[in-house]
Design an enzyme around this catalytic site. Sequence first.
Site, short mmCIF file in Angstrom:
data_model
loop_
_atom_site.label_atom_id
_atom_site.label_comp_id
_atom_site.label_asym_id
_atom_site.label_seq_id
_atom_site.Cartn_x
_atom_site.Cartn_y
_atom_site.Cartn_z
N ASP A 62 -0.18 5.01 1.11
CA ASP A 62 -0.26 6.17 2.14
C ASP A 62 -0.41 5.52 3.69
OD1 ASP A 62 -1.02 8.51 0.81
OD2 ASP A 62 -2.68 7.30 -0.15
N ASP A 83 1.00 -1.21 -0.13
CA ASP A 83 0.05 0.26 0.03
C ASP A 83 0.90 1.09 -0.05
OD1 ASP A 83 -2.37 1.60 0.29
OD2 ASP A 83 -1.86 1.81 2.42
#
Length: 220
Positions: free
Chosen positions: A8, A6
Site C-alpha cells: 500500500d 511493501d
Amino acid sequence: MAAIFDMDGLLFDTDPHLWVESMHEVAHDNGVAITKELLKYTKGLRIYEVTEFWNERFGWKDSNKARQLAEDVLDNIIARTIAKGRIMPGVYPLLEELKMNSVPMGVATSSPARMVKALLQHFGLEHYFQSVNTADNCVVGKPHPEVYLQCAAALNTLPWRCVAFEDSINGMVAAKAARMLLVAVPEPQQFDNPKFGLADLLIPSLEQFSFADYVRLLDI
C-alpha cells in the site's frame, strides 16, 4: 540477495482515506458509530484488530460478529481500490528490470492476504514475486520486523542482503529492525520528514531507482 516491497502506497496508490471510507460504510450499515476519537485508537492496527477493538468497545461479546465485519470491510476496500487505485509510477519498469537481472523478489505487507492476492492479480504483478508475506501470518504487524524476516527466510536470503522498499515510517522501522537496507519512497508531504533519515536511500519515486542502484546499495 533479494528485493522486498511493501504494498500500500508503494506498489499501489491505495489512499489511506479509502480504508476510512470502507470502515465508515460498513460500520454505518451495522449500526456502529465511528468517530474521529474512536479512529485514533485504531490507527495502525490490522483490520481484524480494529473490529476486535469495536467488539470490546461496544460490548458485543461476539468475536464472530467482529470477524464478519472485518471481512465486510475487506470486501469493500478491495472493490474501492480496484475502482480507484493505480500502479505507482516506476513500479512496472523496476520490477521488470530486477526480474531480468534474476533478483528474487517478495512482498512484505501489513495488509490481509486476501486483499494482497486480489490486488496483485488485478494489477498483473503476482508473477514478479516469489514470496508474498502478510500480517495474517504474524503475531504483530509493522513496525515489528516479523513480516520482513519471514519474507527473507522464504526467499532463502539473509536479511542484511535484502533491499526493502517502503513509503511509511512504521514500515521503514520494521525493515531496518530486520537489518535490511532500506529505500524510502515517502508521499510528497512526508518527503522532508527528518525521521526518514534512517533510510539508506531516500527517493521521491521508484522511477528514480534502477538495478544499478540496487547493486551499489548491496556493494556487489
